[in-house]
Design a protein around this motif. Sequence first.
Motif, mmCIF file in Angstrom:
data_model
loop_
_atom_site.group_PDB
_atom_site.id
_atom_site.type_symbol
_atom_site.label_atom_id
_atom_site.label_comp_id
_atom_site.label_asym_id
_atom_site.label_seq_id
_atom_site.Cartn_x
_atom_site.Cartn_y
_atom_site.Cartn_z
ATOM 1 N N ASN A 112 0.875 -1.395 0.267
ATOM 2 C CA ASN A 112 0.040 -0.073 0.217
ATOM 3 C C ASN A 112 0.905 1.328 0.012
ATOM 4 O OD1 ASN A 112 0.969 -0.283 2.758
ATOM 5 N ND2 ASN A 112 -0.722 0.974 3.518
ATOM 6 N N VAL A 113 2.047 1.046 -0.367
ATOM 7 C CA VAL A 113 2.903 2.295 -0.256
ATOM 8 C C VAL A 113 4.200 2.181 -1.501
ATOM 9 C CG1 VAL A 113 4.955 3.140 0.983
ATOM 10 C CG2 VAL A 113 2.947 2.419 2.164
ATOM 11 N N VAL A 114 4.437 3.141 -1.761
ATOM 12 C CA VAL A 114 5.571 3.234 -2.840
ATOM 13 C C VAL A 114 6.620 4.346 -2.378
ATOM 14 C CG1 VAL A 114 4.125 2.485 -5.055
ATOM 15 C CG2 VAL A 114 4.320 4.951 -4.401
ATOM 16 N N MET A 115 7.817 4.227 -2.856
ATOM 17 C CA MET A 115 8.897 5.060 -2.410
ATOM 18 C C MET A 115 9.672 5.379 -3.678
ATOM 19 S SD MET A 115 10.215 2.582 0.562
ATOM 20 C CE MET A 115 11.493 3.871 1.268
ATOM 21 N N PRO A 116 8.949 6.442 -4.228
ATOM 22 C CA PRO A 116 9.937 7.006 -5.623
ATOM 23 C C PRO A 116 11.300 7.617 -5.343
ATOM 24 C CG PRO A 116 7.961 8.246 -5.190
ATOM 25 C CD PRO A 116 7.980 7.210 -4.331
ATOM 26 N N ASN A 117 12.317 7.515 -6.043
ATOM 27 C CA ASN A 117 13.524 8.169 -5.563
ATOM 28 C C ASN A 117 13.504 9.440 -6.017
ATOM 29 O OD1 ASN A 117 16.263 8.334 -5.156
ATOM 30 N ND2 ASN A 117 16.844 6.502 -6.019
ATOM 31 N N LEU A 118 13.947 10.208 -4.892
ATOM 32 C CA LEU A 118 14.114 11.842 -5.077
ATOM 33 C C LEU A 118 15.560 12.349 -5.201
ATOM 34 C CD1 LEU A 118 11.226 13.266 -2.906
ATOM 35 C CD2 LEU A 118 11.175 12.372 -5.287
ATOM 36 N N THR A 119 16.674 11.267 -5.176
ATOM 37 C CA THR A 119 17.798 11.633 -4.861
ATOM 38 C C THR A 119 18.332 12.352 -6.400
ATOM 39 O OG1 THR A 119 18.149 9.621 -3.629
ATOM 40 C CG2 THR A 119 20.376 10.639 -4.424
ATOM 41 N N PRO A 120 19.023 13.603 -6.170
ATOM 42 C CA PRO A 120 19.608 14.267 -7.291
ATOM 43 C C PRO A 120 20.207 13.458 -8.206
ATOM 44 C CG PRO A 120 20.186 15.363 -5.134
ATOM 45 C CD PRO A 120 19.685 14.170 -4.736
ATOM 46 N N GLU A 121 19.986 13.547 -9.385
ATOM 47 C CA GLU A 121 20.575 12.617 -10.491
ATOM 48 C C GLU A 121 22.017 12.457 -10.370
ATOM 49 O OE1 GLU A 121 17.986 14.605 -13.651
ATOM 50 O OE2 GLU A 121 18.536 12.804 -14.372
ATOM 51 N N ARG A 122 22.737 13.388 -10.277
ATOM 52 C CA ARG A 122 24.242 13.033 -10.133
ATOM 53 C C ARG A 122 24.774 12.193 -9.159
ATOM 54 N NH1 ARG A 122 23.410 17.919 -8.201
ATOM 55 N NH2 ARG A 122 24.211 18.577 -6.384
ATOM 56 N N TYR A 123 23.916 11.865 -8.091
ATOM 57 C CA TYR A 123 24.305 11.000 -7.157
ATOM 58 C C TYR A 123 23.672 9.381 -7.560
ATOM 59 C CZ TYR A 123 25.422 15.198 -4.368
ATOM 60 O OH TYR A 123 25.738 16.485 -3.949
ATOM 61 N N ARG A 124 22.768 9.626 -8.208
ATOM 62 C CA ARG A 124 21.928 8.403 -8.168
ATOM 63 C C ARG A 124 22.595 7.050 -8.424
ATOM 64 N NH1 ARG A 124 16.243 8.587 -10.000
ATOM 65 N NH2 ARG A 124 15.422 10.330 -9.104
ATOM 66 N N ARG A 125 23.433 7.008 -9.534
ATOM 67 C CA ARG A 125 23.970 5.794 -9.961
ATOM 68 C C ARG A 125 25.225 5.301 -8.840
ATOM 69 N NH1 ARG A 125 28.846 6.769 -12.008
ATOM 70 N NH2 ARG A 125 29.391 8.816 -11.784
ATOM 71 N N LEU A 126 25.564 6.397 -8.018
ATOM 72 C CA LEU A 126 26.589 6.107 -7.214
ATOM 73 C C LEU A 126 25.874 5.126 -5.863
ATOM 74 C CD1 LEU A 126 28.503 9.184 -7.051
ATOM 75 C CD2 LEU A 126 29.074 7.240 -8.254
ATOM 76 N N TYR A 127 24.509 5.369 -5.731
ATOM 77 C CA TYR A 127 24.030 4.741 -4.638
ATOM 78 C C TYR A 127 23.627 3.180 -5.238
ATOM 79 C CZ TYR A 127 21.759 4.177 -0.221
ATOM 80 O OH TYR A 127 21.386 3.818 1.156
ATOM 81 N N ALA A 128 24.793 2.585 -5.342
ATOM 82 C CA ALA A 128 24.793 1.111 -6.342
ATOM 83 C C ALA A 128 24.646 0.145 -5.239
ATOM 84 C CB ALA A 128 25.721 1.250 -7.057
ATOM 85 N N ILE A 129 23.556 0.060 -4.568
ATOM 86 C CA ILE A 129 23.464 -1.257 -3.746
ATOM 87 C C ILE A 129 23.245 -2.577 -4.260
ATOM 88 C CG2 ILE A 129 22.069 -2.194 -1.737
ATOM 89 C CD1 ILE A 129 20.674 0.228 -1.041
ATOM 90 N N TYR A 130 22.714 -2.264 -5.568
ATOM 91 C CA TYR A 130 22.639 -3.480 -6.550
ATOM 92 C C TYR A 130 22.358 -2.891 -8.075
ATOM 93 C CZ TYR A 130 17.469 -2.796 -5.476
ATOM 94 O OH TYR A 130 16.211 -2.027 -5.136
#
Length: 349
Positions: free
Chosen positions: A290-308
């Motif tokens: 019943n929840v969604v969590m869209p990613n708001l992280t600024p684009e230049r950081y996104r690909r660096l948060y590479a958990i998977y």
Amino acid sequence: MLGAREIEAWLRESDPARLAELFAEADRVRAANVGDAVHVRGLVELSNHCVRACLYCGIRRGIASLARYRIQPDEVIECARFAREQGYGTLVMQAGEDPALSVSWLVDVIERIKAETGLAVTLSLGERPLHELRALRAAGADRYLLRFETSDRELFSRIHPMPEEGATHRLALLPLLRELGYEAGSGVMVGIPGQSYASLAADIALFGELELHMIGLGPYIPQPGTPLADRAEEFALPEGEQVPNDTETGFKALALARLVRPEANIPATTAFATLDPAAGRRLGLERGANVVMPNLTPERYRRLYAIYPDKAASREDARASAATLTRQLTELGRPQGSGAGNCASYVAP
Ligand code: 5AD
């Protein structure tokens, strides 16, 4: 209440007609207990620095090829303003275990978010000492997410090298978070090498016993360069025992989580959308979430948060994903939640 044995039988179920019943029941229980509204939590990934070396995680310490970043406070506030503008009720701040995200840094940011936007604030910052968790709560943080990943102690310690003697199990922190007045969330990865059906069933039964306010789970996605991806064969169990890390098994776990915790807030997590970009989120919302969590992280950081690898949102900026979300909810006939979207079973201490 479903017992571990019954849960295990459901996890092993492969008859499509039976599974359709399970998913329909989860959807019914979701509708009856938390309604049709889909609460939206904007996610900001504050930092990919991490002092821990969890074997599955792409931002574990010591990955030399990964550039590290830490967001600026003003950038977080920008994300919070965007979330407010879109009618999202909550900002989730997540990070690796980064000591440089000090309590004073976090307290300032939380106070600014509260003062400027009034959003609910959820923290997902790993293990922190009690006095820090208390200070963050006092600054206005409402909820805390800390997945226990597996309740199998032996597997837990194999995949979570401890930084010092006597470090705590994440499970031990959950009751403390509740005592501090947080809504407490936890969850697991589905299909980590070494996870048996019996142990995943025990995890799900535990969601019920812990009376979690929030449950986050999704399939494990191997991240090349991590020990669990590169040496999976050292962990994997014989075929009939090892939980597969596919979306179908993930959805079974999601549906069962809803059945053991009817009132919990449960997201259709990014891991589902990553493995099934076309339908992962929608199917999650139709099978208990019943929840969604869209990613708001600024684009230049996104690909660096590479958990998977290939995290779903890393291809879409916040504005584009807001439009996608609106369209998806319209197609599903589910309204976007308004307000903070607290858990109905939360009681302030
Ligand atoms: N695949 C799927 N989920 C992962 N997480 C961490 N690494 C992976 C992976 N390789 C999940 C963990 C963590 C959450 C933030 O992301 O469950 O708690």
